[in-house]
Write a protein that holds these residues in place. Structure first.
Motif, PDB file in Angstrom:
ATOM      1  N   LEU A  45     -20.049  40.528  29.693  1.00 32.34           N
ATOM      2  CA  LEU A  45     -19.756  39.671  30.851  1.00 32.34           C
ATOM      3  C   LEU A  45     -18.321  39.889  31.327  1.00 32.34           C
ATOM      4  O   LEU A  45     -18.073  39.992  32.534  1.00 32.34           O
ATOM      5  N   ALA A  46     -17.395  39.943  30.380  1.00 29.00           N
ATOM      6  CA  ALA A  46     -15.982  40.134  30.736  1.00 29.00           C
ATOM      7  C   ALA A  46     -15.767  41.470  31.438  1.00 29.00           C
ATOM      8  O   ALA A  46     -15.037  41.543  32.435  1.00 29.00           O
ATOM      9  N   ARG A  47     -16.407  42.513  30.923  1.00 31.43           N
ATOM     10  CA  ARG A  47     -16.266  43.833  31.567  1.00 31.43           C
ATOM     11  C   ARG A  47     -16.788  43.798  32.996  1.00 31.43           C
ATOM     12  O   ARG A  47     -16.155  44.299  33.913  1.00 31.43           O
ATOM     13  N   ARG A  48     -17.951  43.196  33.178  1.00 33.42           N
ATOM     14  CA  ARG A  48     -18.547  43.146  34.514  1.00 33.42           C
ATOM     15  C   ARG A  48     -17.738  42.257  35.456  1.00 33.42           C
ATOM     16  O   ARG A  48     -17.609  42.564  36.637  1.00 33.42           O
ATOM     17  N   ALA A  49     -17.208  41.152  34.946  1.00 37.98           N
ATOM     18  CA  ALA A  49     -16.392  40.270  35.785  1.00 37.98           C
ATOM     19  C   ALA A  49     -15.127  40.982  36.245  1.00 37.98           C
ATOM     20  O   ALA A  49     -14.669  40.780  37.374  1.00 37.98           O
ATOM     21  N   HIS A  50     -14.587  41.843  35.394  1.00 39.77           N
ATOM     22  CA  HIS A  50     -13.393  42.609  35.749  1.00 39.77           C
ATOM     23  C   HIS A  50     -13.701  43.608  36.867  1.00 39.77           C
ATOM     24  O   HIS A  50     -12.901  43.785  37.791  1.00 39.77           O
ATOM     25  N   VAL A  51     -14.867  44.237  36.794  1.00 40.80           N
ATOM     26  CA  VAL A  51     -15.255  45.260  37.766  1.00 40.80           C
ATOM     27  C   VAL A  51     -15.821  44.646  39.049  1.00 40.80           C
ATOM     28  O   VAL A  51     -15.645  45.202  40.126  1.00 40.80           O
ATOM     29  N   MET A  52     -16.487  43.496  38.920  1.00 41.04           N
ATOM     30  CA  MET A  52     -17.159  42.869  40.067  1.00 41.04           C
ATOM     31  C   MET A  52     -16.722  41.410  40.222  1.00 41.04           C
ATOM     32  O   MET A  52     -17.533  40.495  40.105  1.00 41.04           O
ATOM     33  N   PRO A  53     -15.446  41.167  40.493  1.00 44.91           N
ATOM     34  CA  PRO A  53     -14.988  39.773  40.562  1.00 44.91           C
ATOM     35  C   PRO A  53     -15.681  38.954  41.651  1.00 44.91           C
ATOM     36  O   PRO A  53     -15.934  37.760  41.455  1.00 44.91           O
TER      37      PRO A  53
END
Length: 148
Positions: free
Chosen positions: A73-81
Motif C-alpha cells: 500500500l505504501a509503495r502504491r501510495a507513493h507512486v499514485m498519490p
C-alpha cells in the motif's frame, strides 16, 4: 481454519501489546478486523495516545480494502498519490497506507482478516503484528512476501 473469530482476534491483539511491552516498544493500539473489514478486537495499551486505535484500524482497513499488506500500500501510495487521495475521499480518510497493516491468512493462503498496529515506528508496529500472527499459527502478509 476458515474464519477469524472473536477469541482468536483478542488473542492476536493482546499478544501484540504484550510483545511491545516486553521488548520496550512504545505503547500500542491494535485493531483486528475480519475479512469483511468489521472490527473483532480493538485494544489499546493504557499508555497509548487516544488516536492510536483509529490509526490502527485505518492501517488494517486499507489492507483489506485493497487486498495487500501495508508495505505494498505504501509503495502504491507513493507512486499514485492522487489515487490514494481519492480512496481516502471515498472512505472518509479510513485508509492509512503504511507498514503496520498486515493481512492475516490461513495456511492455505485465504485472507481471514487484517491487523493494524499504531504507537511506535511503522517497522516496530509491523514487527509486533508479525510475531502475534505467528503465535496464533497463522500467516502474515505484509505486502512484501508471505512471512510466516
Amino acid at each position: 481454519m476458515h474464519t477469524l473469530n472473536l477469541l482468536l482476534a483478542i488473542h492476536i491483539a493482546s499478544s501484540a501489546i504484550r510483545i511491545a511491552q516486553e521488548t520496550g516498544i512504545k505503547p500500542l493500539a491494535v485493531a483486528v478486523l475480519d475479512a469483511a473489514g468489521h472490527p473483532l478486537a480493538v485494544l489499546r495499551d493504557e499508555q497509548a495516545s487516544f488516536l492510536r486505535p483509529q490509526i490502527a484500524t485505518g492501517k488494517a482497513r486499507g489492507c483489506l480494502g485493497m487486498g495487500f499488506g501495508g508495505r505494498e500500500l505504501a509503495r502504491r501510495a507513493h507512486v499514485m498519490p492522487a489515487f490514494f487521495d481519492a480512496i481516502n475521499s471515498l472512505t472518509g480518510g479510513e485508509v492509512i497506507p503504511v507498514a503496520g497493516g498486515v493481512l492475516i491468512r490461513n495456511t492455505e493462503g485465504q485472507i481471514l482478516g487484517a491487523i493494524g498496529i499504531s504507537g511506535d515506528t511503522s517497522d516496530n508496529d509491523e514487527r509486533c503484528a508479525l510475531q502475534a500472527i505467528d503465535i496464533a499459527g497463522l500467516v502474515a502478509d505484509t505486502g512484501d512476501q508471505l512471512a510466516g
